[in-house]
Design a protein around this motif. Structure first.
Motif, mmCIF file in Angstrom:
data_model
loop_
_atom_site.group_PDB
_atom_site.id
_atom_site.type_symbol
_atom_site.label_atom_id
_atom_site.label_comp_id
_atom_site.label_asym_id
_atom_site.label_seq_id
_atom_site.Cartn_x
_atom_site.Cartn_y
_atom_site.Cartn_z
ATOM 1 N N PRO A 129 16.614 35.500 1.810
ATOM 2 C CA PRO A 129 17.685 34.790 0.978
ATOM 3 C C PRO A 129 18.781 35.754 0.584
ATOM 4 C CG PRO A 129 15.426 34.100 -0.001
ATOM 5 C CD PRO A 129 15.380 35.450 0.704
ATOM 6 N N ALA A 130 19.915 35.179 0.471
ATOM 7 C CA ALA A 130 21.322 35.738 -0.058
ATOM 8 C C ALA A 130 21.201 36.188 -1.466
ATOM 9 C CB ALA A 130 22.374 34.981 0.551
ATOM 10 N N PRO A 131 21.650 37.258 -1.823
ATOM 11 C CA PRO A 131 21.829 37.368 -3.327
ATOM 12 C C PRO A 131 22.283 36.021 -3.834
ATOM 13 C CG PRO A 131 22.645 39.073 -2.176
ATOM 14 C CD PRO A 131 22.548 38.051 -1.127
ATOM 15 N N ARG A 132 21.658 35.519 -5.005
ATOM 16 C CA ARG A 132 22.151 34.652 -5.780
ATOM 17 C C ARG A 132 23.148 34.714 -6.596
ATOM 18 N NH1 ARG A 132 17.083 32.285 -9.050
ATOM 19 N NH2 ARG A 132 18.638 30.276 -9.331
ATOM 20 N N ALA A 133 24.077 33.487 -6.946
ATOM 21 C CA ALA A 133 25.290 33.505 -7.508
ATOM 22 C C ALA A 133 25.189 34.118 -9.027
ATOM 23 C CB ALA A 133 25.927 32.192 -7.590
ATOM 24 N N GLY A 153 27.350 38.069 -4.981
ATOM 25 C CA GLY A 153 26.913 39.291 -4.453
ATOM 26 C C GLY A 153 26.649 39.418 -3.121
ATOM 27 N N THR A 154 26.367 40.810 -2.747
ATOM 28 C CA THR A 154 26.033 41.125 -1.348
ATOM 29 C C THR A 154 24.713 41.726 -1.345
ATOM 30 O OG1 THR A 154 27.655 43.053 -1.438
ATOM 31 C CG2 THR A 154 28.641 40.984 -0.660
ATOM 32 N N ASP A 155 24.227 42.012 -0.009
ATOM 33 C CA ASP A 155 22.897 42.770 -0.265
ATOM 34 C C ASP A 155 23.219 44.051 0.342
ATOM 35 O OD1 ASP A 155 23.663 42.549 2.900
ATOM 36 O OD2 ASP A 155 22.230 40.943 3.069
ATOM 37 N N GLU A 156 22.036 44.843 0.665
ATOM 38 C CA GLU A 156 22.361 46.267 0.892
ATOM 39 C C GLU A 156 23.254 46.490 2.116
ATOM 40 O OE1 GLU A 156 18.498 44.767 2.745
ATOM 41 O OE2 GLU A 156 19.473 44.796 0.896
ATOM 42 N N GLY A 158 26.073 44.719 2.708
ATOM 43 C CA GLY A 158 27.237 44.426 2.522
ATOM 44 C C GLY A 158 27.479 42.805 2.781
ATOM 45 N N ARG A 159 26.597 42.177 2.976
ATOM 46 C CA ARG A 159 26.735 40.790 3.343
ATOM 47 C C ARG A 159 25.994 39.693 2.515
ATOM 48 N NH1 ARG A 159 24.157 39.693 9.062
ATOM 49 N NH2 ARG A 159 22.564 40.405 8.042
ATOM 50 N N ASN A 160 26.343 38.454 2.361
ATOM 51 C CA ASN A 160 25.897 37.374 1.374
ATOM 52 C C ASN A 160 25.393 36.439 2.623
ATOM 53 O OD1 ASN A 160 25.518 34.851 0.235
ATOM 54 N ND2 ASN A 160 25.550 36.284 -1.431
ATOM 55 N N TYR A 161 24.193 36.830 3.239
ATOM 56 C CA TYR A 161 23.847 36.031 4.359
ATOM 57 C C TYR A 161 23.338 34.552 4.009
ATOM 58 C CZ TYR A 161 21.678 35.686 9.260
ATOM 59 O OH TYR A 161 21.581 35.382 10.398
ATOM 60 N N THR A 162 23.818 33.490 4.081
ATOM 61 C CA THR A 162 23.536 32.221 3.941
ATOM 62 C C THR A 162 22.658 31.445 5.076
ATOM 63 O OG1 THR A 162 25.303 31.061 4.574
ATOM 64 C CG2 THR A 162 25.513 32.115 2.436
ATOM 65 N N SER A 163 22.276 30.294 4.703
ATOM 66 C CA SER A 163 21.427 29.526 5.818
ATOM 67 C C SER A 163 22.557 29.099 6.960
ATOM 68 C CB SER A 163 20.895 28.138 5.145
ATOM 69 O OG SER A 163 22.016 27.451 4.345
ATOM 70 N N GLU A 200 31.567 35.300 -1.111
ATOM 71 C CA GLU A 200 31.569 36.807 -1.222
ATOM 72 C C GLU A 200 32.884 37.506 -0.799
ATOM 73 O OE1 GLU A 200 29.852 35.889 2.940
ATOM 74 O OE2 GLU A 200 29.785 35.022 0.911
ATOM 75 N N GLU A 201 32.825 38.726 -1.046
ATOM 76 C CA GLU A 201 33.973 39.764 -0.402
ATOM 77 C C GLU A 201 33.686 39.689 1.060
ATOM 78 O OE1 GLU A 201 36.780 40.014 -1.515
ATOM 79 O OE2 GLU A 201 36.669 40.709 -3.517
ATOM 80 N N PRO A 202 34.601 40.095 1.870
ATOM 81 C CA PRO A 202 35.867 40.106 1.727
ATOM 82 C C PRO A 202 36.699 38.752 1.716
ATOM 83 C CG PRO A 202 35.519 40.405 3.827
ATOM 84 C CD PRO A 202 34.239 40.168 3.334
ATOM 85 N N TYR A 203 36.063 37.781 1.731
ATOM 86 C CA TYR A 203 36.696 36.305 1.541
ATOM 87 C C TYR A 203 37.114 35.905 0.272
ATOM 88 C CZ TYR A 203 33.720 36.152 5.719
ATOM 89 O OH TYR A 203 33.100 36.335 6.891
ATOM 90 N N PHE A 204 36.556 36.389 -0.782
ATOM 91 C CA PHE A 204 36.774 35.992 -2.129
ATOM 92 C C PHE A 204 38.398 36.491 -2.488
ATOM 93 C CE2 PHE A 204 37.368 37.086 -6.423
ATOM 94 C CZ PHE A 204 36.752 35.871 -7.209
ATOM 95 N N SER A 205 38.729 37.869 -2.140
ATOM 96 C CA SER A 205 40.028 38.202 -2.135
ATOM 97 C C SER A 205 41.106 37.949 -1.035
ATOM 98 C CB SER A 205 39.997 39.608 -2.344
ATOM 99 O OG SER A 205 39.039 39.952 -3.547
#
Length: 535
Positions: A129-133, A153-156, A158-163, A200-205
Motif C-alpha cells: 500500500p501507498a503511504p497513508r495521508a 507522503g512518498t515511499d522509499e 519517491g512515489r505514492n503508488y496507489t491502486s 503527492e509531489e511532484p503533482y502537489f506543487s
C-alpha cells in the motif's frame, strides 16, 4: 469480415470537464489530453452524464439506457443477470474483455455475475500500500467535511503508488503480452480524482494557484435547490478562507494531472505494442465534482450544476476510420458512448437503447448530435433513503464522518426528491416532484447563479422545455428486446392443431413446431399439408 478495433476505455472517477487545459482552465495541467484532442481524438465540450453519482451513471453509459428505465438510481442498484451491457455484448461477439476491479457496475452479492462479464479481472491489492495521508483534521467541522488531505507522503522510491497506478501497470503488462487474434476490450476504472483531495509531489506543487479561475460562491446565488442549500448548511464551509479553497482546488487539479500522465503512459505502451492505431480509445468520467463551486465539496445526487454533470469525453477511432480531431461543441450524453462503441465494433445491440452514435461528429465536428441533454436523480418520499456509504449506528452516521452533511441532507424527503434536468445550449430547466423547479438562462448566467423559474419573461421557454421533457420521458420509458417471444409453448401449439393433423404427418408437424413457428405460420402450414393429403 470487417476488421474490428481494439476498444480501450479509460474511466477516471469524478473528473469535471474543465479540469482539462484545452477546456479553458488556465490552471489545469493536462498536456497529454490536450495533445490527444488536438491530433488524434475529438474532445466533446458539451458531454453530460445521466446521473451525478457513480453507480447510476455507469449503469447508464454501459447500457445506453437512462437510469429510470430499470430503476438504477442509487449507489445500491447495480446491474443484475439478464441485463445486457457493453461488456457482455462485446464478449458474445468475440471480444476478449479485460478489466480491473473498479467498475461500480455489477451487483456484487450475486456469485459469479461480475466474472461472467469479463474474460479476466485484475484485482488490485497485490502490491504494498501507498503511504497513508497525513491526518489534517482540525477543530473546525470544515476540516472534516472538506474531504481535504493535501500533500501525500512518498515511499522509499519517491512515489505514492496507489491502486490506480497498480491497475494501469497491470493493463500495461497485459498489452505487452498480448498475442491473441481476437480483438481486445480493456476497461480501466480509476479512483482519482475522487475525494479525498490528496496528492503527492511532484503533482502537489505543479498547479499554479494564481491561475485558478474565480470560484462560484453560494452566497452570490438565488433560488438554488434545497439539496444544495442543506449540504451547504451542514458542511459549514464558510469557515474556509479563500486561500484554503484555492489549495483544495489546486490539489484536485493536481490529481487530474496525475490521471493525465497515467493515460499518457497507457497510450505510449499501446503505440509500442503496435496497437494504438488499431484501437478505439475513449477517455470519459462518470460525473464531476463541485470542488468549491457553490461553496461545497464533492457531489450531489439531484442538483445538476454543470460542474457535477458536465464531464470529459474524448474519442479516438481506429486509424482506418475518418476523424476530424479537435474540440466539438455538439451536445452529447454519456449514453452516446455505448452507441458509439457498438457502432465502431459493428455490433447490433440486443434491445432498444437510447444512445446516438457519435461517428458523424467524429468524422466532421461541424455536425450536430442532440438539441437537449438530460440528467436525473433523487428518490420518491416512500423509498428508503439512499444510505450511500452504509454507515449507521444508534443515532445514524457520526457527525465527524466526512460524508455526514450529504447523507443528512438526503434524509430530507423534499431535498432528496426525484428531479430531472433538461439542458440546451441556451437554457437549463430542472423539474422536481417536490419543492421548487429551477430555470437558468445560460446566455446571461452560465454559472447558474440566478434561478429564473418565476420570471414571466421565460414562461414560453419553460413550457417548451417541460413539453420536451415529457416527450423524452415517454420515448425512454421502457425497452423492447429485438428477439420476439412466442405466445405459446410447443405443447400448446400441438394441442391446437393435433386434431386437424393428417395421419402420418404427426412427426413432421411436431418438428415444425419445435423450429419456432408462430401460430399463424403453423395454421398456414397445416392448410398446405391437408391440401396435399386431399390431392
Amino acid at each position: 469480415m470487417k476488421k474490428r478495433p481494439n476498444i480501450i476505455i479509460f474511466n477516471p472517477d469524478e473528473m469535471r470537464y474543465d479540469a482539462m487545459s484545452h477546456m479553458g482552465n488556465p490552471a489545469a495541467e493536462t498536456p497529454f489530453l490536450d495533445e490527444f484532442a488536438g491530433k488524434d481524438a475529438v474532445s466533446f465540450r458539451n458531454a453530460y452524464c445521466q446521473n451525478s453519482v457513480c453507480v447510476p451513471s455507469r449503469c447508464s453509459f454501459f447500457t445506453g439506457l437512462y437510469p429510470h428505465v430499470h430503476g438504477h438510481r442509487t449507489m445500491s442498484s447495480l446491474l443484475h443477470p439478464g441485463e445486457s451491457n457493453l461488456f457482455s455484448e462485446l464478449r458474445e461477439n468475440g471480444y476478449y474483455v479485460w478489466m480491473n476491479d473498479r467498475n461500480d457496475l455489477f451487483a456484487g452479492q450475486i456469485e459469479g455475475w461480475a466474472e461472467s462479464n469479463a474474460d479476466e479481472i485484475y484485482y488490485c491489492g497485490q502490491v504494498k500500500p501507498a503511504p497513508r495521508a497525513v491526518n489534517r483534521q482540525g477543530e473546525r467541522n470544515a476540516d472534516v467535511y472538506s474531504h481535504f488531505n493535501g500533500k501525500l507522503g512518498t515511499d522509499e522510491s519517491g512515489r505514492n503508488y496507489t491502486s490506480d497506478d497498480e491497475a494501469v501497470d497491470a493493463a500495461i503488462k497485459k498489452i505487452r503480452g498480448w498475442e491473441k487474434e481476437q480483438p481486445l476490450c480493456m476497461f480501466l476504472g480509476l479512483n482519482y480524482p475522487h475525494v479525498p483531495y490528496q496528492i503527492e509531489e511532484p503533482y502537489f506543487s505543479a498547479i499554479d494557484r494564481s491561475k485558478l479561475p474565480e470560484r462560484i460562491r453560494y452566497e452570490d446565488c438565488i433560488g438554488k435547490s434545497k439539496m444544495l442549500e442543506l449540504i451547504h448548511e451542514y458542511e459549514q464551509m464558510e469557515e474556509y478562507s479563500e486561500t484554503e479553497w484555492n489549495e483544495l482546488r489546486a490539489v484536485y487539479l493536481a490529481m487530474c494531472k496525475k490521471v493525465d500522465e497515467q493515460f499518457d503512459k497507457l497510450c505510449r505502451e499501446l503505440k509500442k505494442a503496435g496497437m494504438y492505431e488499431d484501437s478505439l480509445i475513449i477517455f470519459l468520467s462518470d460525473h464531476g465534482d463541485y470542488t468549491g463551486d457553490y461553496s461545497v465539496t464533492e457531489k450531489s445526487q439531484n442538483s445538476f450544476e454543470d460542474c457535477v454533470v458536465r464531464v470529459p469525453l474524448l474519442i479516438k477511432p481506429p486509424v482506418w476510420e475518418k476523424t476530424d480531431p479537435g474540440i466539438s461543441d455538439a451536445m452529447t450524453e454519456l449514453v452516446d458512448f455505448y452507441a458509439t462503441v457498438m457502432d465502431y465494433a459493428d455490433i447490433k445491440p440486443q434491445r432498444t437503447q437510447f444512445g446516438i452514435s457519435l461517428r458523424p461528429v467524429i468524422e466532421d465536428r461541424r455536425n450536430e448530435n442532440r438539441k437537449y441533454v438530460f440528467c436525473e436523480g433523487g428518490r420518491l418520499p416512500e423509498e428508503k433513503h439512499c444510505d450511500e456509504f452504509h454507515v449507521s449506528g444508534p443515532n445514524g452516521p457520526s457527525e465527524k464522518f466526512a460524508y455526514w452533511p450529504k447523507m443528512k441532507a438526503q434524509t430530507d424527503d423534499e431535498a432528496h426528491a426525484k428531479a430531472t434536468m433538461i439542458r440546451s445550449t441556451e437554457f437549463k430547466y430542472v423539474s422536481r416532484i417536490l419543492g421548487s423547479d429551477e430555470f437558468y438562462d445560460l446566455r446571461k448566467d452560465p454559472q447558474e447563479k440566478h434561478n429564473c423559474i418565476h420570471e414571466k419573461c421565460y414562461e414560453t421557454e419553460i413550457i417548451k422545455m417541460q413539453i420536451a421533457l415529457m416527450k423524452w420521458m415517454q420515448e425512454t420509458a421502457d425497452v423492447v428486446p429485438y428477439e420476439l417471444d412466442s405466445r405459446f409453448t410447443p405443447e400448446m401449439l400441438w394441442n391446437k392443431v393435433k386434431r386437424m393433423c393428417p395421419k402420418g404427418k404427426e412427426g413432421e408437424v411436431w418438428q415444425k413446431i419445435k423450429s419456432g413457428v408462430t401460430l399463424g405460420q403453423l395454421m398456414m402450414y397445416m392448410q398446405t399439408i391437408r391440401a396435399e393429403k386431399t390431392e
